[in-house]
Design a protein around this motif. Structure first.
Motif, PDB file in Angstrom:
ATOM      1  N   ASP A 145       0.856  -1.185   0.000  1.00 18.70           N
ATOM      2  CA  ASP A 145       0.000   0.000   0.000  1.00 18.70           C
ATOM      3  C   ASP A 145       0.895   1.239   0.000  1.00 18.70           C
ATOM      4  OD1 ASP A 145      -1.973   1.852   0.156  1.00 18.70           O
ATOM      5  OD2 ASP A 145      -2.680   1.288   2.161  1.00 18.70           O
ATOM      6  N   ILE A 146       1.259   1.685  -1.194  1.00 21.48           N
ATOM      7  CA  ILE A 146       2.218   2.783  -1.314  1.00 21.48           C
ATOM      8  C   ILE A 146       1.585   4.148  -1.102  1.00 21.48           C
ATOM      9  CG2 ILE A 146       3.716   1.453  -2.835  1.00 21.48           C
ATOM     10  CD1 ILE A 146       2.526   2.988  -5.201  1.00 21.48           C
ATOM     11  N   ARG A 147       0.301   4.183  -0.758  1.00 23.79           N
ATOM     12  CA  ARG A 147      -0.345   5.466  -0.488  1.00 23.79           C
ATOM     13  C   ARG A 147       0.237   6.150   0.743  1.00 23.79           C
ATOM     14  NH1 ARG A 147      -6.489   3.496  -0.357  1.00 23.79           N
ATOM     15  NH2 ARG A 147      -5.428   1.946   0.948  1.00 23.79           N
ATOM     16  N   ASP A 148       0.941   5.385   1.581  1.00 26.11           N
ATOM     17  CA  ASP A 148       1.494   5.982   2.801  1.00 26.11           C
ATOM     18  C   ASP A 148       2.772   6.776   2.530  1.00 26.11           C
ATOM     19  OD1 ASP A 148       3.405   4.039   2.376  1.00 26.11           O
ATOM     20  OD2 ASP A 148       3.136   3.020   4.290  1.00 26.11           O
ATOM     21  N   GLY A 149       3.304   6.714   1.301  1.00 23.24           N
ATOM     22  CA  GLY A 149       4.477   7.514   0.959  1.00 23.24           C
ATOM     23  C   GLY A 149       5.768   7.016   1.558  1.00 23.24           C
ATOM     24  N   GLY A 150       5.840   5.728   1.915  1.00 26.03           N
ATOM     25  CA  GLY A 150       7.041   5.186   2.534  1.00 26.03           C
ATOM     26  C   GLY A 150       8.067   4.720   1.514  1.00 26.03           C
ATOM     27  N   TRP A 151       9.114   5.538   1.292  1.00 22.77           N
ATOM     28  CA  TRP A 151      10.166   5.234   0.326  1.00 22.77           C
ATOM     29  C   TRP A 151      11.525   5.643   0.894  1.00 22.77           C
ATOM     30  CZ3 TRP A 151       8.303   2.831  -3.983  1.00 22.77           C
ATOM     31  CH2 TRP A 151       6.974   3.049  -4.320  1.00 22.77           C
ATOM     32  N   ASN A 152      12.564   4.934   0.499  1.00 28.51           N
ATOM     33  CA  ASN A 152      13.938   5.339   0.779  1.00 28.51           C
ATOM     34  C   ASN A 152      14.568   5.676  -0.565  1.00 28.51           C
ATOM     35  OD1 ASN A 152      16.785   5.367   1.205  1.00 28.51           O
ATOM     36  ND2 ASN A 152      16.509   4.193   3.089  1.00 28.51           N
ATOM     37  N   ALA A 153      14.514   6.950  -0.921  1.00 32.73           N
ATOM     38  CA  ALA A 153      14.934   7.370  -2.264  1.00 32.73           C
ATOM     39  C   ALA A 153      16.418   7.096  -2.503  1.00 32.73           C
ATOM     40  CB  ALA A 153      14.628   8.852  -2.461  1.00 32.73           C
ATOM     41  N   ARG A 187       3.540  15.752   6.590  1.00 27.73           N
ATOM     42  CA  ARG A 187       3.126  14.709   5.651  1.00 27.73           C
ATOM     43  C   ARG A 187       1.782  15.093   5.063  1.00 27.73           C
ATOM     44  NH1 ARG A 187       2.959  10.993   1.766  1.00 27.73           N
ATOM     45  NH2 ARG A 187       1.345   9.445   2.068  1.00 27.73           N
ATOM     46  N   ILE A 188       1.720  15.173   3.737  1.00 29.49           N
ATOM     47  CA  ILE A 188       0.467  15.406   3.036  1.00 29.49           C
ATOM     48  C   ILE A 188      -0.009  14.059   2.530  1.00 29.49           C
ATOM     49  CG2 ILE A 188      -0.647  16.604   1.130  1.00 29.49           C
ATOM     50  CD1 ILE A 188       1.619  18.653   1.268  1.00 29.49           C
ATOM     51  N   GLY A 189      -1.120  13.601   3.049  1.00 28.14           N
ATOM     52  CA  GLY A 189      -1.623  12.293   2.673  1.00 28.14           C
ATOM     53  C   GLY A 189      -1.668  11.361   3.868  1.00 28.14           C
ATOM     54  N   GLU A 190      -2.089  10.144   3.590  1.00 24.86           N
ATOM     55  CA  GLU A 190      -2.356   9.155   4.635  1.00 24.86           C
ATOM     56  C   GLU A 190      -1.080   8.686   5.321  1.00 24.86           C
ATOM     57  OE1 GLU A 190      -4.467   4.726   4.903  1.00 24.86           O
ATOM     58  OE2 GLU A 190      -4.689   5.982   3.113  1.00 24.86           O
ATOM     59  N   LEU A 191      -1.180   8.456   6.626  1.00 28.76           N
ATOM     60  CA  LEU A 191      -0.086   7.907   7.417  1.00 28.76           C
ATOM     61  C   LEU A 191      -0.389   6.448   7.753  1.00 28.76           C
ATOM     62  CD1 LEU A 191       0.415  10.847   9.922  1.00 28.76           C
ATOM     63  CD2 LEU A 191       2.218   9.967   8.424  1.00 28.76           C
ATOM     64  N   SER A 192       0.601   5.599   7.583  1.00 30.23           N
ATOM     65  CA  SER A 192       0.530   4.231   8.090  1.00 30.23           C
ATOM     66  C   SER A 192       1.308   4.190   9.401  1.00 30.23           C
ATOM     67  CB  SER A 192       1.148   3.261   7.080  1.00 30.23           C
ATOM     68  OG  SER A 192       2.552   3.471   6.992  1.00 30.23           O
ATOM     69  N   PRO A 193       1.221   3.088  10.169  1.00 23.33           N
ATOM     70  CA  PRO A 193       2.041   3.017  11.389  1.00 23.33           C
ATOM     71  C   PRO A 193       3.523   3.235  11.112  1.00 23.33           C
ATOM     72  CG  PRO A 193       0.381   1.290  11.420  1.00 23.33           C
ATOM     73  CD  PRO A 193       0.294   1.942  10.065  1.00 23.33           C
ATOM     74  N   ALA A 194       4.016   2.713   9.974  1.00 20.58           N
ATOM     75  CA  ALA A 194       5.438   2.854   9.661  1.00 20.58           C
ATOM     76  C   ALA A 194       5.810   4.289   9.287  1.00 20.58           C
ATOM     77  CB  ALA A 194       5.820   1.900   8.532  1.00 20.58           C
ATOM     78  N   THR A 195       5.007   4.941   8.443  1.00 22.99           N
ATOM     79  CA  THR A 195       5.351   6.311   8.063  1.00 22.99           C
ATOM     80  C   THR A 195       5.178   7.265   9.237  1.00 22.99           C
ATOM     81  OG1 THR A 195       3.122   6.504   7.096  1.00 22.99           O
ATOM     82  CG2 THR A 195       4.945   6.115   5.592  1.00 22.99           C
TER      83      THR A 195
END
Length: 280
Positions: free
Chosen positions: A77-85, A251-259
């Motif tokens: 579920d990449i909607r949470d914006g969790g990335w390591n660029a 953070r703009i957008g949904e947060l998951s527990p990880a983000t």
């Protein structure tokens, strides 16, 4: 400058737009260089991009893997914006070097494509970091809580604070609310403030009761003044402040527990349980 491009009711984060621009620029240059040699580098360039995105996602997920055990579907579920660029960039260059070695005819167009993509992203990221305010604070507003008592936002200092802008009609707001409610219970050293945008107290109270959500510090912002003051019309928006009341990140957008854990880490790793804190 706002951290997102506002188009009517939609908000597109500049970081996302920068990545799209970088990929388009790199792909265009790679095609031109390849056309001059009579070859098409797009299939290999697309594989490099997919690999880079996969590694970027996995590199973010791994330090917080314990938070995904209860809900494994969140991994994709990449909607949470969790990335390591940075990890994605390194993986992309390693893949490029390998394929350029195996297929020398692709070397020039592939290097051109990945090189320009990396350059645009690095320069754009630097500009976004440079223009970010260094001492941004919440606007000097006074809002009422659900009991009608006034709360001055300027007084929200003395401890790390998370301010969530939300509305009951907003689907990602509704999805992330249990995550924030759980974090409020887990982190007594962090103040969580939920600022509803544009709805009356009765609507907010009815929604919280129907969902069984028990939140402290719920404020009503009937004219969405705080969102306007922060330059954000997008919901949800979550702002993270240090103990001095300065904005550290948002953070703009949904947060998951990880983000959420990742953003809290920017306020101080000591705020996090050991199972979710990233490695040093």
């Amino acid at each position: 400058m706002s951290s997102s491009l506002q188009i009517g009711p939609f908000a597109l984060p500049w970081a996302l737009l920068l990545m799209v621009l970088a990929v388009l620029a790199g792909n265009t240059l790679g095609r031109r260089v390849g056309r001059a040699q009579g070859i098409d580098p797009e299939p290999q360039a697309f594989r490099v991009l997919l690999l880079a995105l996969l590694v970027a996602r996995l590199a973010f997920v791994w330090p917080y893997r314990g938070l995904y055990l209860d809900e494994p579907w969140r991994l994709i579920d990449i909607r949470d914006g969790g990335w390591n660029a940075q990890a994605g960039l390194i993986a992309g260059w390693i893949a490029t070097a390998v394929w350029a070695q195996r297929r020398p005819q692709l070397r020039r167009p592939l290097l051109a494509s990945v090189g320009l993509t990396s350059l645009v992203w690095l320069i754009g990221s630097g500009l976004l970091l440079w223009q970010r305010p260094t001492d941004q604070r919440l606007p000097a507003l006074t809002l009422n809580d659900l009991q009608g008592r006034p709360v001055a936002l300027a007084g929200l200092n003395g401890q790390p604070t998370v301010v969530n802008l939300w509305a009951t009609w907003c689907p990602p707001c509704r999805r992330e609310m249990p995550v924030l409610a759980d974090a409020q219970a887990r982190h007594p050293g962090v103040r969580f403030v939920f600022v509803n945008q544009g709805e009356p107290p009765a609507t907010v109270q009815a929604y919280l009761a129907s969902q069984g959500l028990h939140l402290d510090q719920v404020l009503i912002d009937p004219r969405s003044t705080l969102g306007a003051g922060l330059g954000q019309r997008a919901l949800p928006t979550t702002v993270f402040l240090d103990a001095r009341g300065r904005v550290v990140t948002q953070r703009i957008g949904e947060l998951s527990p990880a983000t959420l854990a990742d953003k809290l880490a920017e306020l101080g790793p000591a705020l996090l349980p050991s199972s979710s804190a990233p490695p040093p």
